[in-house]
Design an enzyme around this catalytic site. Structure first.
Site, PDB file in Angstrom:
ATOM      1  N   ARG A 240       1.100  -1.127  -0.077  1.00 34.91           N
ATOM      2  CA  ARG A 240      -0.076   0.127   0.080  1.00 34.91           C
ATOM      3  C   ARG A 240       1.009   0.904   0.740  1.00 34.91           C
ATOM      4  O   ARG A 240       2.135   1.014   0.335  1.00 34.91           O
ATOM      5  CB  ARG A 240      -1.204   0.178   1.195  1.00 34.91           C
ATOM      6  CG  ARG A 240      -1.750  -0.866   1.329  1.00 34.91           C
ATOM      7  CD  ARG A 240      -2.510  -1.348   2.582  1.00 34.91           C
ATOM      8  NE  ARG A 240      -3.611  -2.131   2.807  1.00 34.91           N
ATOM      9  CZ  ARG A 240      -3.245  -3.780   3.735  1.00 34.91           C
ATOM     10  NH1 ARG A 240      -2.036  -3.274   4.205  1.00 34.91           N
ATOM     11  NH2 ARG A 240      -4.384  -4.324   3.167  1.00 34.91           N
ATOM     12  N   LYS A 265      -2.098  -2.618   7.386  1.00 35.64           N
ATOM     13  CA  LYS A 265      -3.586  -1.702   8.243  1.00 35.64           C
ATOM     14  C   LYS A 265      -4.036  -3.132   8.635  1.00 35.64           C
ATOM     15  O   LYS A 265      -3.735  -3.970   8.952  1.00 35.64           O
ATOM     16  CB  LYS A 265      -3.908  -1.739   6.675  1.00 35.64           C
ATOM     17  CG  LYS A 265      -5.873  -1.695   6.423  1.00 35.64           C
ATOM     18  CD  LYS A 265      -6.500  -2.319   5.382  1.00 35.64           C
ATOM     19  CE  LYS A 265      -7.743  -1.453   5.251  1.00 35.64           C
ATOM     20  NZ  LYS A 265      -8.964  -0.800   3.855  1.00 35.64           N
ATOM     21  N   HIS A 330      -2.096   2.138  -6.332  1.00 39.52           N
ATOM     22  CA  HIS A 330      -3.162   0.948  -5.596  1.00 39.52           C
ATOM     23  C   HIS A 330      -3.544   0.063  -6.526  1.00 39.52           C
ATOM     24  O   HIS A 330      -3.191  -0.993  -6.578  1.00 39.52           O
ATOM     25  CB  HIS A 330      -4.336   1.136  -5.071  1.00 39.52           C
ATOM     26  CG  HIS A 330      -4.673   0.523  -3.898  1.00 39.52           C
ATOM     27  ND1 HIS A 330      -3.984   0.398  -2.981  1.00 39.52           N
ATOM     28  CD2 HIS A 330      -5.893  -0.129  -3.678  1.00 39.52           C
ATOM     29  CE1 HIS A 330      -4.846  -0.821  -1.834  1.00 39.52           C
ATOM     30  NE2 HIS A 330      -5.475  -1.191  -2.758  1.00 39.52           N
ATOM     31  N   ARG A 333      -0.677  -2.469  -6.158  1.00 43.29           N
ATOM     32  CA  ARG A 333      -0.750  -3.796  -5.712  1.00 43.29           C
ATOM     33  C   ARG A 333      -1.641  -4.865  -6.435  1.00 43.29           C
ATOM     34  O   ARG A 333      -1.652  -5.804  -6.236  1.00 43.29           O
ATOM     35  CB  ARG A 333      -1.445  -3.096  -4.330  1.00 43.29           C
ATOM     36  CG  ARG A 333      -1.722  -4.339  -3.277  1.00 43.29           C
ATOM     37  CD  ARG A 333      -2.065  -3.125  -1.640  1.00 43.29           C
ATOM     38  NE  ARG A 333      -3.283  -3.952  -1.648  1.00 43.29           N
ATOM     39  CZ  ARG A 333      -2.080  -4.556  -0.231  1.00 43.29           C
ATOM     40  NH1 ARG A 333      -1.080  -4.347   0.071  1.00 43.29           N
ATOM     41  NH2 ARG A 333      -3.865  -5.534   0.744  1.00 43.29           N
ATOM     42  N   HIS A 356      -4.503  -9.415   3.806  1.00 43.08           N
ATOM     43  CA  HIS A 356      -5.951  -9.358   3.496  1.00 43.08           C
ATOM     44  C   HIS A 356      -6.068  -9.845   5.484  1.00 43.08           C
ATOM     45  O   HIS A 356      -6.192 -10.900   5.532  1.00 43.08           O
ATOM     46  CB  HIS A 356      -6.753  -9.954   2.296  1.00 43.08           C
ATOM     47  CG  HIS A 356      -6.288  -8.716   1.872  1.00 43.08           C
ATOM     48  ND1 HIS A 356      -6.554  -9.194   0.307  1.00 43.08           N
ATOM     49  CD2 HIS A 356      -6.176  -7.313   1.046  1.00 43.08           C
ATOM     50  CE1 HIS A 356      -6.654  -8.457  -0.650  1.00 43.08           C
ATOM     51  NE2 HIS A 356      -6.346  -7.522  -0.027  1.00 43.08           N
ATOM     52  N   TYR A 365      -9.731 -11.251  -7.296  1.00 46.26           N
ATOM     53  CA  TYR A 365      -8.268 -11.576  -8.352  1.00 46.26           C
ATOM     54  C   TYR A 365      -8.747 -12.739  -9.284  1.00 46.26           C
ATOM     55  O   TYR A 365      -8.048 -13.013 -10.296  1.00 46.26           O
ATOM     56  CB  TYR A 365      -6.804 -11.780  -7.399  1.00 46.26           C
ATOM     57  CG  TYR A 365      -6.551  -9.999  -6.897  1.00 46.26           C
ATOM     58  CD1 TYR A 365      -6.759  -8.516  -7.155  1.00 46.26           C
ATOM     59  CD2 TYR A 365      -6.410  -9.609  -5.122  1.00 46.26           C
ATOM     60  CE1 TYR A 365      -6.218  -7.124  -6.490  1.00 46.26           C
ATOM     61  CE2 TYR A 365      -6.246  -8.826  -4.910  1.00 46.26           C
ATOM     62  CZ  TYR A 365      -6.226  -7.574  -5.400  1.00 46.26           C
ATOM     63  OH  TYR A 365      -5.891  -6.796  -4.407  1.00 46.26           O
TER      64      TYR A 365
END
Length: 383
Positions: A240, A265, A330, A333, A356, A365
């Site tokens: 990120r 995150k 992003h 990424r 995640h 994805y």
């Protein structure tokens, strides 16, 4: 203190029906920090920071900037300039015009208390800034009502008369709802009924992805070694933007060929593999710039590189590469994750590498990978 060569232009503008002050000058980290203290937002169409037009904010800017900048206020007349006069922007719709009054003193105090709460819970500064900004707008919209009299109906009215009329995005709408629910629960010790609040579902948009060929073109078009290395790091490690910018030289573990991502995150640490080619690129960059505090530092030593500047780097590289597709940092990424999936990496491993919390986030994805799509034969071909 003598003023420097920095020239700052202050100009009154109207954006989305609101009277604002536009602050325009070349990039300067000191100015950025000052305007952010007043919940300023960068308005990309105008290429300027904008904040609420009030005597308090104008006096603040004049006081804080005078020591290191020349301030041009010749545009401050009785005329309200539209954003088009600073750059391209949407036309102001008179039916949407709302002159929001300043915050009542009691409300401002409670928002400050909420700020202390968020910091004590270690919320990110970006989240804190966003929450305080939306709360300020909401309570200024409802300034005719004491804060302890705010009800669900006031939130619904705000949604109808402010958010929907201005066609604000679903993500912004959800941000308002989340900030208000948390504020009333923690500061007012009063629950807003979540069943009655309009919290729309997120858009189920597929992420934009660059192909490997497009990634190579973008990197080849990036001449500056510092800029190129930063983009390589985001793509090769699936970072990120803020994870890269707060990374320190010690986070590169060349002995084990891994990169440490500290407090990503959700305040989670993780490791990602470091390829030999990326390590070689990092060493060449390090010899040229010798960063000390942060891996990628700005103009001032010891300060991280600017988020906006890095975004502009990618934007220019895409333009120079001749690629017509638009993309943000992003997207690099997203491309990393998609290319791993197409290369046969297990989805669970990709989830860990990206940090995640839920596998459902990573599963998106599978919808953009062309590994299976290219094996599907169109029924048209069998006609």
């Amino acid at each position: 203190m003598e003023t420097g060569n920095l020239i700052v232009t202050l100009c009154p503008v109207v954006i989305d029906g609101q009277n604002m002050i536009a602050v325009k000058c070349k990039f300067d980290e000191r100015l950025n920090k000052i305007v952010k203290q007043r919940q300023a937002k960068f308005h990309y169409p105008s290429k300027a920071w904008v904040l609420v037009n009030s005597n308090e904010n104008l006096l603040f800017l004049l006081t804080e900037l005078k020591d290191f900048a020349q301030i041009d206020t010749t545009s401050f007349t009785n005329k309200l300039y539209k954003p088009q006069e600073f750059g391209k922007a949407k036309k102001v719709n008179p039916r949407q015009k709302v002159n929001l009054p300043p915050l009542p003193e009691e409300t401002a105090g409670k928002i400050l208390k909420f700020k202390y709460y968020l910091r004590s819970k270690r919320y990110s500064e970006n989240t804190i800034e966003a929450y305080l900004g939306v709360l300020g707008t909401f309570f200024r919209f409802n300034s005719d009502k004491p804060i302890n009299k705010i009800k669900n109906d006031d939130v619904i009215r705000f949604n109808e008369e402010y958010i929907l009329k201005r066609k604000l995005s679903i993500s912004v709408q959800r941000q308002y709802i989340n900030a208000l629910k948390l504020f009333f629960r923690q500061v007012q010790e009063k629950e807003l009924n979540p069943d009655r609040l309009i919290s729309p579902k997120k858009d189920k948009k597929l992420p934009v992805v660059f192909s490997k060929e497009e990634i190579k073109k973008i990197l080849d078009a990036t001449r500056n070694i510092k800029h190129k290395t930063a983009l390589i790091m985001i793509y090769s490690c699936g970072l990120r933007r803020n994870e890269l910018l707060k990374m320190r030289p010690a986070d590169i573990d060349s002995a084990r060929n891994v990169v440490w991502i500290r407090e990503g995150k959700g305040r989670k640490d993780r490791q990602v593999p470091l390829s030999a080619n990326v390590l070689k690129q990092l060493r060449e960059y390090y010899k040229s710039y010798k960063p000390k505090e942060f891996l990628f530092e700005g103009e001032q030593e010891g300060q991280p590189y600017s988020e906006r500047s890095l975004s502009q780097v990618l934007k220019k590289s895409i333009k120079h590469s001749g690629i017509r597709k638009e993309g943000s940092l992003h997207v690099l990424r997203h491309s990393y994750a998609t290319h791993l999936l197409e290369g046969g990496t297990d989805l669970r491993i990709i989830q860990v590498l990206l940090g995640h919390r839920s596998s459902k986030t990573t599963e998106i994805y599978t919808h953009v990978s062309n590994q299976q799509l290219k094996n599907i034969v169109s029924p048209f071909d069998s006609l």
